[in-house]
Enzyme design. Structure first.
Site, PDB file in Angstrom:
ATOM      1  N   ARG A 258       0.836  -1.194   0.000  1.00  0.00           N
ATOM      2  CA  ARG A 258       0.000   0.000   0.000  1.00  0.00           C
ATOM      3  C   ARG A 258       0.874   1.249   0.000  1.00  0.00           C
ATOM      4  NH1 ARG A 258      -4.667  -1.831   4.448  1.00  0.00           N
ATOM      5  NH2 ARG A 258      -5.189  -3.804   3.379  1.00  0.00           N
ATOM      6  N   ARG A 273       2.173   1.646  10.282  1.00  0.00           N
ATOM      7  CA  ARG A 273       1.714   2.060   8.956  1.00  0.00           C
ATOM      8  C   ARG A 273       2.886   1.930   7.985  1.00  0.00           C
ATOM      9  NH1 ARG A 273      -2.866   5.233   8.047  1.00  0.00           N
ATOM     10  NH2 ARG A 273      -2.820   5.888  10.225  1.00  0.00           N
ATOM     11  N   GLU A 345      -6.705  -0.094  14.812  1.00  0.00           N
ATOM     12  CA  GLU A 345      -7.276  -1.179  14.021  1.00  0.00           C
ATOM     13  C   GLU A 345      -6.281  -2.318  13.814  1.00  0.00           C
ATOM     14  OE1 GLU A 345      -8.464  -2.169   9.421  1.00  0.00           O
ATOM     15  OE2 GLU A 345      -8.492  -0.072  10.057  1.00  0.00           O
ATOM     16  N   SER A 348     -10.436  -6.194  10.265  1.00  0.00           N
ATOM     17  CA  SER A 348     -11.728  -5.685   9.817  1.00  0.00           C
ATOM     18  C   SER A 348     -12.421  -6.778   9.024  1.00  0.00           C
ATOM     19  CB  SER A 348     -11.569  -4.423   8.967  1.00  0.00           C
ATOM     20  OG  SER A 348     -10.926  -4.720   7.746  1.00  0.00           O
ATOM     21  N   ARG A 385       0.939  -5.002  12.671  1.00  0.00           N
ATOM     22  CA  ARG A 385       0.169  -4.384  13.748  1.00  0.00           C
ATOM     23  C   ARG A 385      -0.074  -5.363  14.897  1.00  0.00           C
ATOM     24  NH1 ARG A 385      -3.984   0.313  11.878  1.00  0.00           N
ATOM     25  NH2 ARG A 385      -2.565   1.389  10.440  1.00  0.00           N
TER      26      ARG A 385
END
Length: 422
Positions: A258, A273, A345, A348, A385
């Site tokens: 990403r 991130r 987060e 999800s 994460r």
């Protein structure tokens, strides 16, 4: 893409969903008008083609002036048919472009608003209280010889890293634990390609509002995936599945890439991130009617995994304006990060109903006929994460980290990760 019948029969529902997402409803009005134009051009083309076929039957039987008139009309009609066909194609393309730009119709149960308008559904576990000053994952990773950010930046640039020693072992342990759980729940393990063609990326909705976050291979019609949701959704593209085989569940391990566009200044240190990370992703094909219950099952499996890791987390109902293009509803599990003093987060899960299946033409065969299926995705473990949350939550005063019991069989039986540097 959304079901054209909803757009035609219940446009106010689509307008309301756009408003809940914080988007303009003008595109709905434009799409409704484009649909009317499209259907009008189809009717005109079919009328002219019917006349053309009728003349074709009359000419062999006609004679004299009548035949000449029919031949003259045929010549004129040929041009009209071509023009009508071109108009139909143009109207169809305009309609499709508009419909493809409309997000999935957000659930009426999803909170309205943007990123900060989520609703907390539950808390699981209590954030740990420390009797010493906790270290962040960057310092713990250095002390354990587990994370090397400096060399990651040297070799690849900002937002890259190396996992070394127990860091690499920890990721592999998480992968094995996640795949073990998924397998026991009936998921088929998959290692999918991380490079896909535009059809797969566009079909899953990642060339829409998320296009700026996607890496493209210049000179080739290939994209690096940001999640294995993409190759898993495209796996059955242009196929008709036997309805009795549903649900079909897959669990994929893959790297994810990403750009993190728009994240300037956010999480610039550490591995929260990053531009690349590995992930275990769950994916389900089922009927739209069954998709809502399947969504709850995916969420339950995510909660089960985080509970095994001994993490305190909360479950949020993501607001409509923070949903991806394809999602009808999404739940996030956010783990407590001690040194940040907030939830972040980790996983999800989204119900995309038949939105992706329509774009990728994935259908099921049932006694009453064929119809588009529903697709759902859910992160079981995003490695970086999860490693952050594990290290910070289970650290001890000397920099060592207690290994959750569920992970120990996958970490050579180790109960504690010991520092190699002070």
């Amino acid at each position: 893409m959304i079901d054209p019948r909803i757009l035609r029969e219940a446009p106010d529902r689509v307008r309301a969903a756009q408003t809940r997402r914080g988007l303009s409803a003008d595109v709905v009005d434009a799409a409704v008008a484009a649909d009317e134009r499209r259907r009008a051009t189809i009717a005109e083309f079919e009328r002219l083609r019917a006349e053309q076929k009728s003349l074709g039957k009359q000419i062999p039987k006609a004679q004299g002036d009548e035949k000449q008139e029919l031949l003259a009309r045929t010549k004129t009609l040929s041009g009209e048919v071509k023009a009508a066909e071109a108009a139909q194609s143009e109207a169809e393309a305009a309609y499709r472009d508009l419909v493809m730009s409309i997000p999935n119709v957000a659930s009426e149960d999803a909170p309205a608003g943007g990123e900060d308008d989520f609703v907390v559904l539950e808390h699981v576990g209590e954030p740990r209280q420390f009797d010493f000053e906790p270290r962040d994952h960057v310092e713990l990773g250095r002390m354990l010889g587990a994370i090397d950010i400096d060399r990651g930046a040297k070799v690849s640039g900002a937002r890259f890293y190396y996992l070394t020693g127990v860091g690499a072992d920890l990721e592999l342990a998480l992968v094995n634990l996640a795949m073990e759980q998924a397998r026991s729940a009936g998921f088929t393990p998959v290692i999918p390609p991380a490079l896909v063609r535009p059809r797969a990326m566009d079909g899953t909705g990642f060339l829409g509002q998320a296009a700026d976050d996607v890496y493209r291979i210049e000179g080739e019609e290939l994209y690096l995936v940001g999640t294995s949701e993409v190759p898993l959704a495209a796996y059955h593209s242009d196929e008709i599945l036997d309805g009795s085989s549903l649900p079909r569940r897959y669990a994929a391990f893959s790297p994810c890439y990403r750009k993190e566009a728009g994240s300037y200044g956010k999480d610039t240190t550490g591995i929260i991130r990053v531009h690349w990370f590995d992930k275990v992703e769950m994916f389900s094909y089922t009927t739209v009617e069954e998709s809502y219950a399947e969504h709850q099952r995916l969420l339950a499996w995510e909660k089960e995994f985080l509970t095994k890791l001994g993490l305190a987390f909360r479950v949020i109902d993501v607001a409509a304006g923070d949903l991806g293009l394809s999602a009808e509803r999404k739940f996030d599990c956010e783990a407590w990060i001690p040194t940040q003093g907030k939830y972040r987060e980790l996983t999800s899960t989204s119900n995309c109903t038949d939105f992706q299946a329509r774009r990728l033409d994935i259908r099921g065969r049932f006694p009453e006929g064929t119809r588009h299926l529903a697709t759902l995705n859910g992160t079981l473990c995003a490695m970086t994460r999860t490693i952050v949350a594990l290290l910070e939550t289970h650290q001890q005063a000397d920099g060592s980290v207690v290994v959750p019991e569920a992970l120990r069989p996958h970490l050579q039986g180790r109960e504690v990760l010991e520092p190699v540097a002070k």
